[in-house]
Scaffold this motif. Structure first.
Motif, PDB file in Angstrom:
ATOM      1  N   THR A  53      14.585  -1.580  -0.230  1.00  0.00           N
ATOM      2  CA  THR A  53      14.280  -0.966  -1.521  1.00  0.00           C
ATOM      3  C   THR A  53      13.212   0.123  -1.356  1.00  0.00           C
ATOM      4  N   LEU A  54      12.163  -0.200  -0.601  1.00  0.00           N
ATOM      5  CA  LEU A  54      11.120   0.785  -0.346  1.00  0.00           C
ATOM      6  C   LEU A  54      11.649   1.947   0.493  1.00  0.00           C
ATOM      7  N   ALA A  55      12.563   1.641   1.408  1.00  0.00           N
ATOM      8  CA  ALA A  55      13.176   2.715   2.204  1.00  0.00           C
ATOM      9  C   ALA A  55      13.920   3.684   1.299  1.00  0.00           C
ATOM     10  N   GLY A  56      14.611   3.155   0.293  1.00  0.00           N
ATOM     11  CA  GLY A  56      15.307   4.012  -0.653  1.00  0.00           C
ATOM     12  C   GLY A  56      14.350   4.887  -1.441  1.00  0.00           C
ATOM     13  N   SER A  57      13.236   4.290  -1.893  1.00  0.00           N
ATOM     14  CA  SER A  57      12.240   5.057  -2.655  1.00  0.00           C
ATOM     15  C   SER A  57      11.633   6.161  -1.800  1.00  0.00           C
ATOM     16  N   ALA A  58      11.291   5.825  -0.557  1.00  0.00           N
ATOM     17  CA  ALA A  58      10.701   6.826   0.334  1.00  0.00           C
ATOM     18  C   ALA A  58      11.701   7.933   0.644  1.00  0.00           C
ATOM     19  N   GLY A  81       2.681  19.088  -0.603  1.00  0.00           N
ATOM     20  CA  GLY A  81       3.979  18.504  -0.873  1.00  0.00           C
ATOM     21  C   GLY A  81       4.846  18.436   0.369  1.00  0.00           C
ATOM     22  N   ARG A  82       4.716  19.416   1.242  1.00  0.00           N
ATOM     23  CA  ARG A  82       5.517  19.430   2.463  1.00  0.00           C
ATOM     24  C   ARG A  82       5.126  18.281   3.376  1.00  0.00           C
ATOM     25  N   GLU A  83       3.823  18.046   3.531  1.00  0.00           N
ATOM     26  CA  GLU A  83       3.361  16.933   4.346  1.00  0.00           C
ATOM     27  C   GLU A  83       3.833  15.609   3.769  1.00  0.00           C
ATOM     28  N   ARG A  84       3.726  15.468   2.463  1.00  0.00           N
ATOM     29  CA  ARG A  84       4.128  14.225   1.820  1.00  0.00           C
ATOM     30  C   ARG A  84       5.614  13.955   2.055  1.00  0.00           C
ATOM     31  N   GLN A  85       6.417  14.987   1.981  1.00  0.00           N
ATOM     32  CA  GLN A  85       7.849  14.833   2.192  1.00  0.00           C
ATOM     33  C   GLN A  85       8.142  14.356   3.618  1.00  0.00           C
ATOM     34  N   GLN A  86       7.427  14.921   4.594  1.00  0.00           N
ATOM     35  CA  GLN A  86       7.618  14.506   5.977  1.00  0.00           C
ATOM     36  C   GLN A  86       7.176  13.061   6.190  1.00  0.00           C
ATOM     37  N   LEU A  87       6.064  12.705   5.580  1.00  0.00           N
ATOM     38  CA  LEU A  87       5.568  11.337   5.720  1.00  0.00           C
ATOM     39  C   LEU A  87       6.490  10.336   5.037  1.00  0.00           C
ATOM     40  N   CYS A  88       7.041  10.728   3.904  1.00  0.00           N
ATOM     41  CA  CYS A  88       7.988   9.844   3.216  1.00  0.00           C
ATOM     42  C   CYS A  88       9.233   9.620   4.071  1.00  0.00           C
ATOM     43  N   SER A  89       9.655  10.656   4.769  1.00  0.00           N
ATOM     44  CA  SER A  89      10.798  10.510   5.669  1.00  0.00           C
ATOM     45  C   SER A  89      10.477   9.526   6.784  1.00  0.00           C
ATOM     46  N   ILE A 126       0.831  -1.205   0.000  1.00  0.00           N
ATOM     47  CA  ILE A 126       0.000   0.000   0.000  1.00  0.00           C
ATOM     48  C   ILE A 126       0.867   1.257   0.000  1.00  0.00           C
ATOM     49  N   ILE A 127       1.839   1.309   0.921  1.00  0.00           N
ATOM     50  CA  ILE A 127       2.672   2.506   1.007  1.00  0.00           C
ATOM     51  C   ILE A 127       3.534   2.652  -0.241  1.00  0.00           C
ATOM     52  N   GLY A 128       4.021   1.531  -0.766  1.00  0.00           N
ATOM     53  CA  GLY A 128       4.797   1.597  -2.002  1.00  0.00           C
ATOM     54  C   GLY A 128       3.995   2.216  -3.130  1.00  0.00           C
ATOM     55  N   THR A 129       2.687   1.928  -3.159  1.00  0.00           N
ATOM     56  CA  THR A 129       1.811   2.528  -4.172  1.00  0.00           C
ATOM     57  C   THR A 129       1.658   4.030  -3.938  1.00  0.00           C
ATOM     58  N   PHE A 130       1.425   4.426  -2.694  1.00  0.00           N
ATOM     59  CA  PHE A 130       1.268   5.842  -2.377  1.00  0.00           C
ATOM     60  C   PHE A 130       2.510   6.650  -2.750  1.00  0.00           C
ATOM     61  N   LEU A 131       3.693   6.022  -2.605  1.00  0.00           N
ATOM     62  CA  LEU A 131       4.932   6.734  -2.915  1.00  0.00           C
ATOM     63  C   LEU A 131       5.032   7.096  -4.392  1.00  0.00           C
ATOM     64  N   THR A 132       4.356   6.318  -5.241  1.00  0.00           N
ATOM     65  CA  THR A 132       4.434   6.572  -6.682  1.00  0.00           C
ATOM     66  C   THR A 132       3.388   7.565  -7.157  1.00  0.00           C
ATOM     67  N   ARG A 171      14.165   8.979  -1.210  1.00  0.00           N
ATOM     68  CA  ARG A 171      14.298   9.828  -2.398  1.00  0.00           C
ATOM     69  C   ARG A 171      13.157  10.833  -2.445  1.00  0.00           C
ATOM     70  N   GLU A 172      11.937  10.364  -2.195  1.00  0.00           N
ATOM     71  CA  GLU A 172      10.787  11.262  -2.198  1.00  0.00           C
ATOM     72  C   GLU A 172      10.885  12.284  -1.069  1.00  0.00           C
ATOM     73  N   ALA A 173      11.518  11.890   0.038  1.00  0.00           N
ATOM     74  CA  ALA A 173      11.681  12.813   1.163  1.00  0.00           C
ATOM     75  C   ALA A 173      12.819  13.803   0.934  1.00  0.00           C
ATOM     76  N   ARG A 174      13.588  13.576  -0.127  1.00  0.00           N
ATOM     77  CA  ARG A 174      14.746  14.424  -0.458  1.00  0.00           C
ATOM     78  C   ARG A 174      15.748  14.460   0.693  1.00  0.00           C
ATOM     79  N   SER A 175      16.033  13.266   1.230  1.00  0.00           N
ATOM     80  CA  SER A 175      16.946  13.142   2.366  1.00  0.00           C
ATOM     81  C   SER A 175      18.135  12.273   1.964  1.00  0.00           C
TER      82      SER A 175
END
Length: 455
Positions: free
Chosen positions: A238-243, A203-211, A131-137, A245-249
């Motif tokens: 792998t999912l940690a890496g994707s998240a 976008g700011r919330e999404r970045q925090q959640l991805c982190s 589910i979370i992997g889908t949300f990240l995309t 990247r989306e978190a820009r961390s």
């Protein structure tokens, strides 16, 4: 998916019973190996080869790539050699069905050796990952810019609590002897993150959640990794890496790649770990220079170079890692980044053991043993010192340190300890004519088969 196929195959095999693995035995013989020669090549005891072929136990996940190379087959073909016992495996006493008939546990039904409850947790956990992997995309909606303005109410009030809760989960994982105890709590936390991602408006919330998600995925991977479940761990990393990247961390992302590289290192695919670590090092250079990320990457690179037999590269990476001691202030967060250089003595010793340099290893490991170590770390150092006894053909040193490591391992369910002792057992062949060494090998076999029946 792998987990679904695993369950379907298990259902099809119910009632098939136990039996010898004739194909595995035939393949070994066709390649000209005796059981003793094959055991030496694989790095396990001769008795373990016999138990594999008789269908009593199955090879652990991290040994399978080595087996496939030695047998000159693909991993899929290797699975066919292991079919009988891999699909239906009696994990302890048979349980009774509603009509009194014996019912065997399928291998996938006793994840982490604690019964059906953990299997349910694992399946639900993998569902959350999907589910979370889908949300990240998925992109953030068109209202993201407006929602970023001050005064706009956030879609969730949980953002401020995720960091604190994640830190507590890492602490639980660190202090617990049974690492898998953290998994249900990690799953629940990821469920909360998934719900928040479904409500995100900016976008700011999404970045925090991805982190937050990247943090949790790494913790989940650590739980699976400790249980020797490398495929599940790799999926989490792998999912940690994707998240990340989306978190820009960059630091979070570099740590995810570094943990992913550990999977290759522990499967002895050192060459596969090198590019992951190279990428992690480049990311870390773009991260916070006051954090220890880049130095942790260097420490893990040293392990990969040791596995490849590259002494100079290993020493250079270790020296780079030592530069962490020049940092001041808070150099890690105690969660996805915990490296502070305090483990470098034992890590250096382990590298020198792998390189076959007991002259360099013994001093580092003895220094490490004098520190205040957790049972898990102490067991690792003791096992490495026992391995030095094998390299020096010093039976007394081998037995002294190995018995202490066995005692610690018997008190926990750490896959790390079992994996280290299993590796030691594979080195005992040249000394097994000594009855004391043979008895030690039997003790290791007894420990690993009791604590990890499904690996």
């Amino acid at each position: 998916m792998a987990a679904l196929a695993w369950e379907l195959l298990s259902e099809q095999s119910q009632g098939a019973g136990m039996g010898p693995r004739h194909d595995l035995k035939r393949r070994r013989k066709a390649l000209g190996y005796s059981q003793e020669e094959f055991a030496l090549a694989v790095g396990v005891a001769t008795s373990t080869i016999g138990r594999w072929e008789r269908g009593e136990i199955a090879p652990r996940d991290y040994i399978r790539p080595r087996l496939s190379r030695l047998l000159q087959v693909t991993l899929a073909e290797l699975d066919t050699f292991l079919t009988v016992n891999r699909l239906v495996y009696a994990a302890g006493p048979a349980r009774r069905g509603s009509h009194g008939a014996a019912v065997s546990y399928a291998a996938s039904d006793d994840y982490l050796g604690t019964g059906d409850l953990d299997a349910m947790i694992r399946r639900d956990f993998l569902r959350v990952l999907t589910i979370i992997g889908t949300f990240l995309t998925l992109p953030v909606g068109n209202d993201a810019v407006a929602a970023d303005h001050p005064g706009e109410a956030p879609a969730t009030d949980n953002l401020a609590t995720y960091g604190a809760m994640n830190s507590r989960l890492w602490q639980l994982f660190s202090l617990s002897n049974s690492k898998q105890a953290a998994l249900p709590l990690v799953r629940d936390q990821l469920n909360s993150v998934a719900e928040s991602l479904n409500q995100v408006r900016s976008g700011r919330e999404r970045q925090q959640l991805c982190s937050a998600a990247g943090d949790l995925f790494q913790l989940a991977g650590e739980v699976f990794f400790d249980a020797n479940k490398y495929m599940d761990a790799a999926q989490c990393y792998t999912l940690a890496g994707s998240a990340s990247r989306e978190a820009r961390s960059p630091d979070l992302w570099a740590c995810a790649l570094t943990r992913h590289a550990f999977v290759s290192i522990y499967e002895r695919r050192f060459q596969d770990a090198v590019p992951l670590l190279t990428a992690a090092a480049r990311l870390a250079e773009h991260g916070d220079s006051q954090l220890s990320t880049r130095y942790w990457v260097a420490a893990v690179q040293a392990e990969a170079f040791a596995g490849l037999g590259e002494l100079n590269a290993c020493q250079h990476a270790l020296d780079r890692a030592e530069e962490v001691h020049a940092l001041t202030g808070t150099v890690h967060n105690g969660g996805w980044l915990r490296f502070d250089g305090s483990r470098l003595a034992e890590e250096r010793g382990t590298c020198y053991v792998v390189l076959g340099r007991p002259d360099l290893a013994e001093r580092a490991l003895t220094n490490a043993l004098g520190q205040s170590l957790s049972p898990r770390r102490q067991s690792g150092v003791l096992t490495d010192l026992a391995a030095l006894g094998v390299q020096k053909r010093d039976v007394d040193q081998l037995l002294s340190y190995a018995s202490r490591a066995l005692n610690l391992a018997s008190q926990t369910k750490s896959g790390y300890m079992v994996r280290k002792l299993d590796g030691l057992q594979g080195q005992l062949s040249p000394m097994r004519s000594d009855k004391r060494v043979s008895d030690l090998s039997d003790q290791i076999s007894a420990l690993t088969s009791v604590n990890w029946p499904t690996s």
